[in-house]
Design a protein around this motif. Structure first.
Motif, PDB file in Angstrom:
ATOM      1  N   ASN A 121     100.161   7.933 -40.083  1.00 50.55           N
ATOM      2  CA  ASN A 121     101.242   7.944 -39.170  1.00 50.55           C
ATOM      3  C   ASN A 121     102.203   6.879 -39.881  1.00 50.55           C
ATOM      4  N   TYR A 122     101.963   5.692 -40.236  1.00 49.22           N
ATOM      5  CA  TYR A 122     102.860   4.684 -41.076  1.00 49.22           C
ATOM      6  C   TYR A 122     103.317   5.423 -42.231  1.00 49.22           C
ATOM      7  N   LEU A 123     102.482   6.199 -42.926  1.00 47.18           N
ATOM      8  CA  LEU A 123     103.117   6.431 -44.471  1.00 47.18           C
ATOM      9  C   LEU A 123     103.866   7.957 -44.089  1.00 47.18           C
ATOM     10  N   HIS A 124     103.693   8.426 -43.095  1.00 53.04           N
ATOM     11  CA  HIS A 124     104.397   9.961 -42.647  1.00 53.04           C
ATOM     12  C   HIS A 124     103.717  10.914 -43.669  1.00 53.04           C
ATOM     13  N   ILE A 125     102.397  11.110 -43.620  1.00 53.42           N
ATOM     14  CA  ILE A 125     101.813  12.040 -44.082  1.00 53.42           C
ATOM     15  C   ILE A 125     101.359  13.201 -43.359  1.00 53.42           C
ATOM     16  N   GLN A 126     102.488  14.187 -43.181  1.00 55.20           N
ATOM     17  CA  GLN A 126     102.300  15.042 -41.890  1.00 55.20           C
ATOM     18  C   GLN A 126     101.176  15.789 -41.811  1.00 55.20           C
ATOM     19  N   GLY A 127     100.611  16.545 -43.055  1.00 58.05           N
ATOM     20  CA  GLY A 127      99.476  17.310 -43.183  1.00 58.05           C
ATOM     21  C   GLY A 127      98.171  16.361 -42.294  1.00 58.05           C
ATOM     22  N   LEU A 128      98.143  15.249 -43.051  1.00 63.18           N
ATOM     23  CA  LEU A 128      96.857  14.364 -42.821  1.00 63.18           C
ATOM     24  C   LEU A 128      97.041  13.861 -41.252  1.00 63.18           C
ATOM     25  N   PHE A 129      98.149  13.769 -41.017  1.00 65.36           N
ATOM     26  CA  PHE A 129      98.414  13.015 -39.570  1.00 65.36           C
ATOM     27  C   PHE A 129      97.974  14.228 -38.524  1.00 65.36           C
ATOM     28  N   ALA A 130      98.410  15.425 -38.915  1.00 62.21           N
ATOM     29  CA  ALA A 130      98.020  16.480 -37.917  1.00 62.21           C
ATOM     30  C   ALA A 130      96.547  16.784 -37.958  1.00 62.21           C
ATOM     31  N   LEU A 131      95.968  16.698 -39.223  1.00 63.22           N
ATOM     32  CA  LEU A 131      94.409  16.953 -39.115  1.00 63.22           C
ATOM     33  C   LEU A 131      93.634  15.737 -38.322  1.00 63.22           C
ATOM     34  N   THR A 132      93.963  14.746 -38.562  1.00 65.99           N
ATOM     35  CA  THR A 132      93.280  13.736 -37.700  1.00 65.99           C
ATOM     36  C   THR A 132      93.582  13.534 -36.235  1.00 65.99           C
ATOM     37  N   THR A 133      94.740  13.669 -35.831  1.00 61.34           N
ATOM     38  CA  THR A 133      94.916  13.789 -34.452  1.00 61.34           C
ATOM     39  C   THR A 133      94.301  14.853 -34.041  1.00 61.34           C
ATOM     40  N   GLN A 134      94.548  16.195 -34.614  1.00 60.07           N
ATOM     41  CA  GLN A 134      94.000  17.145 -33.896  1.00 60.07           C
ATOM     42  C   GLN A 134      92.108  16.913 -33.844  1.00 60.07           C
ATOM     43  N   CYS A 135      91.525  16.388 -34.745  1.00 62.74           N
ATOM     44  CA  CYS A 135      90.276  15.864 -34.600  1.00 62.74           C
ATOM     45  C   CYS A 135      89.934  14.947 -33.507  1.00 62.74           C
ATOM     46  N   ILE A 136      90.962  14.067 -33.071  1.00 63.36           N
ATOM     47  CA  ILE A 136      90.555  12.920 -32.066  1.00 63.36           C
ATOM     48  C   ILE A 136      90.813  13.892 -30.758  1.00 63.36           C
ATOM     49  N   ALA A 137      91.904  14.934 -30.704  1.00 66.42           N
ATOM     50  CA  ALA A 137      91.916  15.698 -29.540  1.00 66.42           C
ATOM     51  C   ALA A 137      90.674  16.440 -29.332  1.00 66.42           C
ATOM     52  N   ASP A 138      90.026  17.025 -30.416  1.00 64.62           N
ATOM     53  CA  ASP A 138      88.753  17.880 -30.250  1.00 64.62           C
ATOM     54  C   ASP A 138      87.719  16.816 -29.431  1.00 64.62           C
ATOM     55  N   THR A 139      87.674  15.626 -29.928  1.00 64.07           N
ATOM     56  CA  THR A 139      86.642  14.661 -29.540  1.00 64.07           C
ATOM     57  C   THR A 139      86.821  14.598 -27.855  1.00 64.07           C
ATOM     58  N   ILE A 140      87.970  14.367 -27.639  1.00 67.43           N
ATOM     59  CA  ILE A 140      88.384  13.702 -26.288  1.00 67.43           C
ATOM     60  C   ILE A 140      88.536  15.001 -25.291  1.00 67.43           C
ATOM     61  N   LYS A 141      88.783  16.171 -26.054  1.00 67.77           N
ATOM     62  CA  LYS A 141      89.025  17.408 -24.982  1.00 67.77           C
ATOM     63  C   LYS A 141      88.185  17.688 -23.771  1.00 67.77           C
ATOM     64  N   GLY A 142      87.001  17.395 -23.829  1.00 66.34           N
ATOM     65  CA  GLY A 142      86.072  17.894 -22.690  1.00 66.34           C
ATOM     66  C   GLY A 142      85.736  16.477 -21.814  1.00 66.34           C
ATOM     67  N   LYS A 143      86.344  15.669 -22.159  1.00 71.00           N
ATOM     68  CA  LYS A 143      86.055  14.284 -21.349  1.00 71.00           C
ATOM     69  C   LYS A 143      86.698  14.255 -19.990  1.00 71.00           C
ATOM     70  N   THR A 144      85.875  13.587 -18.958  1.00 74.18           N
ATOM     71  CA  THR A 144      86.709  13.266 -17.749  1.00 74.18           C
ATOM     72  C   THR A 144      87.718  11.936 -17.727  1.00 74.18           C
ATOM     73  N   PRO A 145      88.489  12.091 -16.941  1.00 72.47           N
ATOM     74  CA  PRO A 145      89.621  10.927 -16.908  1.00 72.47           C
ATOM     75  C   PRO A 145      88.918   9.451 -16.983  1.00 72.47           C
ATOM     76  N   GLU A 146      87.908   9.162 -16.232  1.00 70.81           N
ATOM     77  CA  GLU A 146      87.240   8.052 -16.291  1.00 70.81           C
ATOM     78  C   GLU A 146      86.530   7.568 -17.862  1.00 70.81           C
ATOM     79  N   GLU A 147      86.026   8.723 -18.542  1.00 75.23           N
ATOM     80  CA  GLU A 147      85.518   8.571 -19.752  1.00 75.23           C
ATOM     81  C   GLU A 147      86.952   8.223 -20.932  1.00 75.23           C
ATOM     82  N   ILE A 148      87.883   8.871 -20.498  1.00 74.44           N
ATOM     83  CA  ILE A 148      89.144   8.654 -21.154  1.00 74.44           C
ATOM     84  C   ILE A 148      89.414   6.908 -21.037  1.00 74.44           C
TER      85      ILE A 148
END
Lengths: 173, 255
Positions: A121-148
């Motif tokens: 994010n700091y270095l604005h590396i678009q491809g890498l940022f998309a890759l990592t944020t998508q990975c985090i999104a996959d991790t939290i996808k099935g969580k409940t609001p409490e877990e989040i």
């Protein structure tokens, strides 16, 4: 006239070649220097704009927000994407496979994944940022609001009335 | 002594150890602080189903997820991983005493011959016969049996009813649904036939509803009679087919 423009083109060509093979030094917050090709460094929009503005290419770029371990990993990504071509189907498939393995490794260490995300994010590396944020999104996808809330240390600030309104919104709206 | 302590630890710390691992894995997962713009990007990758649920995480998340800016970003992200939703142009009628339910199945297409029923939507007002649902950016426009139309978002299961349309004779009415990139608004357009009060002739009329406003706006009469075929929406323009039996030399389509 013709020779003049030809010479100019040749000069521009030489300059481009030179800039393509120029080396750039990136320094982590621990003071460790990493020498990378310009093509690799240009994956970062932040560094790209500094280089294009004729900034301190020779002096190198200090990155006070990035530690050595993270920077090394980020450079691994930039080298792959900056120095390799992605014109043919095979080349693109190879890059996609690299991304897949790269993120699978990061996914195993969430704290590091977070560091790399922040660096991207700091270095604005678009491809890498998309890759990592998508990975985090996959991790939290099935969580409940409490877990989040637990995962991100978020304080619960909704009143019972707010909850009611949100539920209402979802059923009608 | 040392051995004894060791054994003690083994017994007493086992449950605690499990606890500690759980806490550790969460706290490792929990970074000190995620800036809003980074969180914005993470959330924009999530499926709508998760987003609907995460609205109740906290006020800030609710505000972010509901903001038009986020909705645009989310749509852009979704377009990178598109999925095909199949909506059969038919519905099932289920009669249960006095209640009649109109069920429309929404299927997700997995390629080949496989598909999965993701949702069975009940439309209590009924679904218009001879009309096809039209879609735009993942939203479905479905005409009902009377003069109402509704828009359904299959991923959040929200249904919005549109204001009643002007009276008309029911044959040959068709609706188009599109997104106008100039005004950044969704629009529903509809052609219908009206009997002229003086000549008693059927006149083709046209009206447009901008989503977010509450009234249909009649536009100029279309230059050619429109055929009773569902129009197509491509890149901000809706194309209609001209009724060839009523018009001797029709252009292929017009906006």
């Amino acid at each position: 006239m013709a020779t003049g423009s030809g010479a100019a083109a040749a000069a521009a060509d030489a300059e481009e070649k030179e800039s393509g093979s120029r080396m750039i030094t990136l320094t982590s917050n621990e003071g460790k220097a990493f020498v990378v090709t310009e093509a690799s460094a240009r994956q970062s929009a932040t560094i790209r704009s500094m280089v294009d503005d004729g900034g301190c290419v020779d002096k190198g770029f200090p990155l006070p927000n990035v530690d050595s371990k993270t920077l090394a990993r980020v450079i691994q990504y930039c080298d792959e994407h900056g120095n390799k071509e992605a014109h043919t189907v095979d080349e693109r498939a190879a890059l996609a496979k690299f991304d897949k393995d790269f993120i699978a490794e990061l996914d195993a260490d969430k704290a590091f994944l977070y560091d790399v995300t922040m660096a991207a994010n700091y270095l604005h590396i678009q491809g890498l940022f998309a890759l990592t944020t998508q990975c985090i999104a996959d991790t939290i996808k099935g969580k409940t609001p409490e877990e989040i809330r637990t995962a991100f240390g978020i304080e619960y600030d909704l009143t019972a009335q707010d909850e009611e309104e949100i539920k209402e919104e979802d059923t009608h709206a | 002594m040392a051995a004894k302590r060791c054994a003690d630890n083994l017994v007493s710390t086992r449950p605690r150890k499990v606890m500690r691992i759980v806490i550790n894995s969460w706290s490792r997962f929990m970074p000190p602080y995620i800036p809003d713009d980074v969180m914005f990007n993470i959330l924009s990758w999530l499926p709508s189903k998760s987003l609907v649920r995460f609205k109740s995480v906290c006020k800030a998340w609710h505000a972010m997820i509901s903001s038009p800016c986020f909705i645009d970003a989310h749509l852009e992200c979704s377009k990178r991983n598109p999925s095909i939703l199949m909506v059969p142009g038919a519905y099932e009628k289920q009669e249960d005493g006095e209640n009649i339910a109109f069920m429309m199945g929404l299927y997700k297409y997995h390629g080949g011959k496989t598909m999965e029923l993701v949702h069975m939507q009940n439309f209590s007002l009924g679904i218009g016969v001879w009309t096809r649902p039209v879609h735009c950016n993942g939203l479905l426009l479905i005409p009902t049996m009377n003069l109402e139309m509704m828009i359904c978002n299959p991923s959040t299961r929200q249904i919005v009813f549109l204001p009643k349309v002007s009276g008309n004779i029911c044959t040959g009415t068709r609706a188009g649904f599109g997104f106008d990139p100039h005004s950044n608004k969704y629009k529903v357009a509809r052609s219908f036939y009206q009997r002229d009060s003086e000549t008693q002739e059927l006149v083709c009329k046209f009206e447009v509803l901008t989503l977010g406003t509450n009234a249909w706006r009649q536009t100029e009469d279309p230059p050619y009679p429109i055929d009773a075929l569902t129009p197509v929406h491509v890149k901000g323009a809706i194309y209609w087919i001209v009724c060839s039996s009523l018009c001797p030399d029709p252009p292929n389509a017009f906006l």
